[in-house]
Motif scaffolding. Structure first.
Motif, PDB file in Angstrom:
ATOM      1  N   SER A 202       0.848  -1.187   0.000  1.00  0.00           N
ATOM      2  CA  SER A 202       0.000   0.000   0.000  1.00  0.00           C
ATOM      3  C   SER A 202       0.887   1.242   0.000  1.00  0.00           C
ATOM      4  N   HIS A 203       0.690   2.082  -1.011  1.00  0.00           N
ATOM      5  CA  HIS A 203       1.504   3.294  -1.152  1.00  0.00           C
ATOM      6  C   HIS A 203       0.723   4.491  -0.630  1.00  0.00           C
ATOM      7  N   SER A 204       1.305   5.196   0.336  1.00  0.00           N
ATOM      8  CA  SER A 204       0.665   6.371   0.917  1.00  0.00           C
ATOM      9  C   SER A 204       1.064   7.621   0.133  1.00  0.00           C
ATOM     10  N   PHE A 205       0.072   8.450  -0.206  1.00  0.00           N
ATOM     11  CA  PHE A 205       0.342   9.641  -1.002  1.00  0.00           C
ATOM     12  C   PHE A 205       0.659  10.867  -0.152  1.00  0.00           C
ATOM     13  N   THR A 206       0.387  10.802   1.134  1.00  0.00           N
ATOM     14  CA  THR A 206       0.766  11.874   2.056  1.00  0.00           C
ATOM     15  C   THR A 206       1.345  11.232   3.310  1.00  0.00           C
ATOM     16  N   PRO A 207       2.186  11.941   4.071  1.00  0.00           N
ATOM     17  CA  PRO A 207       2.802  11.337   5.260  1.00  0.00           C
ATOM     18  C   PRO A 207       1.768  10.935   6.305  1.00  0.00           C
ATOM     19  N   GLN A 208       2.069   9.834   6.990  1.00  0.00           N
ATOM     20  CA  GLN A 208       1.226   9.411   8.105  1.00  0.00           C
ATOM     21  C   GLN A 208       1.357  10.395   9.264  1.00  0.00           C
ATOM     22  N   TYR A 209       2.580  10.820   9.531  1.00  0.00           N
ATOM     23  CA  TYR A 209       2.806  11.902  10.478  1.00  0.00           C
ATOM     24  C   TYR A 209       4.106  12.612  10.105  1.00  0.00           C
ATOM     25  N   PHE A 210       4.296  13.807  10.658  1.00  0.00           N
ATOM     26  CA  PHE A 210       5.455  14.622  10.316  1.00  0.00           C
ATOM     27  C   PHE A 210       5.705  15.589  11.460  1.00  0.00           C
ATOM     28  N   GLY A 211       6.840  16.280  11.428  1.00  0.00           N
ATOM     29  CA  GLY A 211       7.120  17.217  12.508  1.00  0.00           C
ATOM     30  C   GLY A 211       8.468  17.893  12.362  1.00  0.00           C
ATOM     31  N   GLU A 212       8.869  18.570  13.436  1.00  0.00           N
ATOM     32  CA  GLU A 212      10.138  19.289  13.480  1.00  0.00           C
ATOM     33  C   GLU A 212      10.952  18.807  14.683  1.00  0.00           C
ATOM     34  N   TYR A 213      12.260  18.970  14.599  1.00  0.00           N
ATOM     35  CA  TYR A 213      13.129  18.546  15.693  1.00  0.00           C
ATOM     36  C   TYR A 213      14.166  19.632  15.987  1.00  0.00           C
ATOM     37  N   THR A 214      14.743  19.541  17.189  1.00  0.00           N
ATOM     38  CA  THR A 214      15.867  20.396  17.591  1.00  0.00           C
ATOM     39  C   THR A 214      16.919  19.514  18.247  1.00  0.00           C
ATOM     40  N   TYR A 215      18.135  19.557  17.712  1.00  0.00           N
ATOM     41  CA  TYR A 215      19.247  18.769  18.251  1.00  0.00           C
ATOM     42  C   TYR A 215      20.308  19.731  18.784  1.00  0.00           C
ATOM     43  N   VAL A 216      20.735  19.506  20.031  1.00  0.00           N
ATOM     44  CA  VAL A 216      21.770  20.343  20.643  1.00  0.00           C
ATOM     45  C   VAL A 216      22.779  19.432  21.335  1.00  0.00           C
ATOM     46  N   ASN A 217      24.051  19.552  20.951  1.00  0.00           N
ATOM     47  CA  ASN A 217      25.138  18.796  21.575  1.00  0.00           C
ATOM     48  C   ASN A 217      26.075  19.795  22.249  1.00  0.00           C
ATOM     49  N   GLU A 218      25.985  19.872  23.585  1.00  0.00           N
ATOM     50  CA  GLU A 218      26.824  20.816  24.328  1.00  0.00           C
ATOM     51  C   GLU A 218      28.269  20.340  24.426  1.00  0.00           C
ATOM     52  N   ILE A 219      28.494  19.054  24.109  1.00  0.00           N
ATOM     53  CA  ILE A 219      29.844  18.504  24.246  1.00  0.00           C
ATOM     54  C   ILE A 219      30.732  18.938  23.089  1.00  0.00           C
ATOM     55  N   ASN A 220      30.237  18.768  21.845  1.00  0.00           N
ATOM     56  CA  ASN A 220      31.065  19.163  20.698  1.00  0.00           C
ATOM     57  C   ASN A 220      30.571  20.436  20.016  1.00  0.00           C
ATOM     58  N   GLY A 221      29.507  21.039  20.555  1.00  0.00           N
ATOM     59  CA  GLY A 221      29.041  22.323  20.047  1.00  0.00           C
ATOM     60  C   GLY A 221      28.134  22.250  18.832  1.00  0.00           C
ATOM     61  N   GLU A 222      27.752  21.059  18.394  1.00  0.00           N
ATOM     62  CA  GLU A 222      26.876  20.935  17.225  1.00  0.00           C
ATOM     63  C   GLU A 222      25.415  21.182  17.610  1.00  0.00           C
ATOM     64  N   SER A 223      24.664  21.774  16.685  1.00  0.00           N
ATOM     65  CA  SER A 223      23.217  21.928  16.857  1.00  0.00           C
ATOM     66  C   SER A 223      22.568  21.960  15.479  1.00  0.00           C
ATOM     67  N   GLN A 224      21.308  21.540  15.427  1.00  0.00           N
ATOM     68  CA  GLN A 224      20.595  21.530  14.146  1.00  0.00           C
ATOM     69  C   GLN A 224      19.096  21.518  14.396  1.00  0.00           C
ATOM     70  N   ASN A 225      18.380  22.292  13.587  1.00  0.00           N
ATOM     71  CA  ASN A 225      16.923  22.253  13.541  1.00  0.00           C
ATOM     72  C   ASN A 225      16.511  21.725  12.171  1.00  0.00           C
ATOM     73  N   GLY A 226      15.440  20.948  12.123  1.00  0.00           N
ATOM     74  CA  GLY A 226      15.019  20.414  10.830  1.00  0.00           C
ATOM     75  C   GLY A 226      13.657  19.758  10.893  1.00  0.00           C
ATOM     76  N   GLU A 227      13.362  18.985   9.850  1.00  0.00           N
ATOM     77  CA  GLU A 227      12.058  18.348   9.713  1.00  0.00           C
ATOM     78  C   GLU A 227      12.219  16.859   9.424  1.00  0.00           C
ATOM     79  N   TYR A 228      11.176  16.112   9.729  1.00  0.00           N
ATOM     80  CA  TYR A 228      11.148  14.681   9.433  1.00  0.00           C
ATOM     81  C   TYR A 228       9.724  14.307   9.042  1.00  0.00           C
ATOM     82  N   GLU A 229       9.563  13.135   8.435  1.00  0.00           N
ATOM     83  CA  GLU A 229       8.232  12.626   8.135  1.00  0.00           C
ATOM     84  C   GLU A 229       8.265  11.110   8.031  1.00  0.00           C
ATOM     85  N   PHE A 230       7.114  10.522   8.275  1.00  0.00           N
ATOM     86  CA  PHE A 230       6.950   9.076   8.169  1.00  0.00           C
ATOM     87  C   PHE A 230       5.818   8.832   7.176  1.00  0.00           C
ATOM     88  N   ASP A 231       6.159   8.296   5.991  1.00  0.00           N
ATOM     89  CA  ASP A 231       5.169   8.170   4.918  1.00  0.00           C
ATOM     90  C   ASP A 231       4.085   7.154   5.234  1.00  0.00           C
TER      91      ASP A 231
END
Length: 423
Positions: A202-231
């Motif tokens: 069964s092929h889904s034409f729109t995502p089943q769910y989706f959202g945004e995330y925030t990643y913060v690593n205080e140890i090595n200083g990396e951070s990133q904001n972005g999006e994800y989805e599950f079809d």
């Protein structure tokens, strides 16, 4: 939304009952109970950081449903059903020492479980077989309902020496989601019990769910904001059991008689035929960019499906009334066209007429819920009461916008290619 689900289920059962009465058979003989298992898959995210990975593997899905078989011809069967999916969601996190932690580890956790209602209309075609066993294929447009679209929030924080790594994400569920099922069927008898086994994708034409995330690593200083989805594409197996039998022994003789009577009846002026159709919907929305005021919009590919009544009003003219559900991105439309059809050659019909368009789902992006448009196109009649159609619909009203895409005052135009059947 609850009333829409209830009306769809009642419509399916009503059509099955009326069809069985027309065939003078015991209506319950074509009822079947379906059980199944599937894996939901296709998670994607733009997260790209050092030593940290978060993703969603395949989700186990258990299915229970009730359906009804219409014998359309010697080879074709229509099997509408209402099914419940219980989906168990799992997330996995992997962190290694490249992230700055002293050690590496993996974490698998069970997230929330979800319940989906699926309205499906499979067309089954028998490739080969006999009275005991047969092999066939299936194609089915589906609408998946989820009872909520609440925003969920989850977080994971780990660390050492006072510094931490955190991953936080929100989740939005798609209440209405179109999909298309392709299946391989094997019909057999388990003792005296008719059974249909199916392997499907069964092929889904729109995502089943989706959202945004925030990643913060205080140890090595990396951070990133972005999006994800599950079809939410599915691959699985199902079994349909016919506890009351499957049709009558003399159904072939009755079917031939019904087809002959129907053909004679359909040639009369004033006669009407009920039908079902489905196909692919190519949407194009023209709007205005909220910030710049320039032309903007949306283009996408979705599904459509609906019911119609085709009435003969003269030798070469028909009047067709329709109720069609179709998607454009997040918007679910109920369209009600009134079409005048003219026979223009052997098996060809040209048609056109006005339509009303209603946006049925609740969203803040709707300019007006009810709009007007026109449809026109061509239809070609195939054997066994099937047909194919190509049509173009023009939206005359500014109905929708998109907060995500950033446009307003959108007019919706659609190109459609589909198939249908008349009863």
């Amino acid at each position: 939304m609850k009333s829409l689900k209830l009306n769809l289920i009642i419509a399916l059962l009503s059509v099955g009952f009326l069809s069985a009465q027309e065939n003078n058979s015991h209506w319950y003989q074509n009822l079947h109970v379906k059980v199944g298992y599937a894996d939901n898959f296709s998670y994607s995210s733009d997260l790209n950081v050092t030593g940290y990975e978060f993703y969603v593997p395949t989700n186990a899905t258990f299915r229970l449903g009730l359906g009804y078989d219409f014998n359309l011809s010697e080879k074709w069967t229509l099997s509408p059903s209402a099914e419940i999916d219980w989906i168990r969601s799992i997330t996995e996190t992997y962190i290694n020492s490249d992230s700055g932690l002293d050690s590496s580890f993996g974490l698998k956790s069970s997230s929330n479980s979800y319940i989906d209602l699926i309205i499906s209309a499979p067309f089954q075609y028998e490739l080969l077989g006999n009275d005991k066993n047969s092999l066939g294929i299936a194609i089915a447009p589906q609408i998946n309902f989820r009872s909520f679209n609440d925003v969920g929030f989850s977080s994971l924080t780990i660390g050492n020496d006072g510094e931490s790594i955190s991953y936080e994400y929100t989740e939005r569920n798609r209440i209405l989601r179109p999909s298309l099922l392709l299946g391989l069927n094997y019909n057999f008898k388990l003792g005296a019990l008719p059974v249909r086994a199916q392997a499907f994708y069964s092929h889904s034409f729109t995502p089943q769910y989706f959202g945004e995330y925030t990643y913060v690593n205080e140890i090595n200083g990396e951070s990133q904001n972005g999006e994800y989805e599950f079809d939410g594409h599915q691959a699985g197996v199902s079994l349909a059991f016919f506890p009351f039998g499957n049709g009558n022994p003399d159904k072939k003789e009755k079917k031939e008689k019904i087809i002959k009577e129907k053909k004679e009846r359909n040639e009369n002026i004033g006669s009407s035929r009920f039908g079902y159709k489905m196909g692919v919907n190519f949407s194009n929305v023209t709007g205005i960019d909220e910030l710049s005021g320039a032309d903007s919009g949306y283009a996408g590919t979705e599904l459509y499906g609906g019911l119609f009544i085709d009435t003969r009003i003269s030798e070469n003219w028909n009047l067709q009334n329709e109720a069609t559900f179709s998607f454009t991105d997040e918007f679910l439309f109920l369209e009600i066209p009134v079409l005048f059809k003219r026979k223009v050659g052997n098996n060809f019909w040209a048609f056109g007429g006005p339509k009303a368009q209603l946006v049925t789902n609740e969203t803040t992006s709707v300019t007006r819920n009810v709009g007007l448009g026109v449809d026109f196109g061509l239809q070609y009649d195939l054997p066994k009461d099937f047909f194919i159609e190509a049509r173009y619909g023009i939206g005359l009203s500014e109905q929708i916008g998109s907060d995500f895409l950033g446009f307003t005052n959108g007019k919706r135009n659609v190109l459609r290619i589909g198939v249908g059947i008349k009863f």
